[in-house]
Design a protein around this motif. Sequence first.
Motif, PDB file in Angstrom:
ATOM      1  N   THR A 135      -6.781  -3.069   7.115  1.00 61.50           N
ATOM      2  CA  THR A 135      -5.213  -3.119   6.496  1.00 61.50           C
ATOM      3  C   THR A 135      -4.117  -2.688   7.678  1.00 61.50           C
ATOM      4  OG1 THR A 135      -5.960  -3.226   4.301  1.00 61.50           O
ATOM      5  CG2 THR A 135      -3.538  -2.664   4.548  1.00 61.50           C
ATOM      6  N   LEU A 137      -3.845  -5.034  10.213  1.00 57.26           N
ATOM      7  CA  LEU A 137      -3.111  -6.199   9.887  1.00 57.26           C
ATOM      8  C   LEU A 137      -1.376  -5.982   9.855  1.00 57.26           C
ATOM      9  CD1 LEU A 137      -5.483  -7.649   7.208  1.00 57.26           C
ATOM     10  CD2 LEU A 137      -4.832  -8.769   9.169  1.00 57.26           C
ATOM     11  N   ASP A 182      -6.657 -12.665   8.738  1.00 53.91           N
ATOM     12  CA  ASP A 182      -6.574 -12.263   7.253  1.00 53.91           C
ATOM     13  C   ASP A 182      -7.090 -13.019   6.544  1.00 53.91           C
ATOM     14  OD1 ASP A 182      -5.894 -10.770   5.081  1.00 53.91           O
ATOM     15  OD2 ASP A 182      -3.811 -10.878   5.607  1.00 53.91           O
TER      16      ASP A 182
END
Length: 251
Positions: free
Chosen positions: A215, A218, A83
Amino acid sequence: MTAPVLHDLTHQVTTGMPVYPGDPVVSLRPALTTGTAGVNVLSVHLGSQSGTHVDAPYHVDVTWPTLDGLPLERFTGPAVLADLRALPARTAVTAERLAPALERCAPGTVLLLATGWPRFWGTERYLAHPYLTPGAATAIVEAGVRTVGVDALSVDPTPDPGPGDPAVAALLADLTDDHDPDAAAPAEPPALAAHRILLGAEGGGVIAENLTDLTALLEAQARQKPIRVSLFPLRLAAADGAPVRAVAEVG
């Protein structure tokens, strides 16, 4: 048992879509139509590095393997995400910043670099993405990773296009020279240093670029969901790379 969820990580191929500076312009147009030929056929003009694509080692060295010389295993595998979304523009990503992700990697892992830069797709700011330092690229290879994907234009810094008017660019260069004519130029790393390290790894490496927003992956990783990524390219002969349909399977 819950069925796995598929996530498309591929930018749509469209006429005039963003490309790396200097790459061929993408153009799609009808070649045949049902009105004249009874069928619809599209004429497609693009470069091997257009859109969401993979790089083969041959991309940076003519003595290294071409796309068709790599095993299919290079284009798929379990994924680990780093990230990097909090990083400002043109930040150099170090080995230390990647360490938490690399600790979870093993040979066969696909490392995905989530910069958050897809939000700038189609704008000049898309060129100002974070990038890997040579040290970070070396740490990736030493972790046994041979496949790296990024949601940005490149794993190396993309040159700033600078002033659009050549006369302005020349004037700025003259002003710089007049300001301190004896100043030595700052040392720069080799061009495409991260590319050369990752692609030149033993057995040949692969880089996927221009992935879409990561996203959801993640979030899945934070929930400890298994993630598997496929980055299979068009089977172009003796190629430096090719567009892919990048897909992640979660769960």
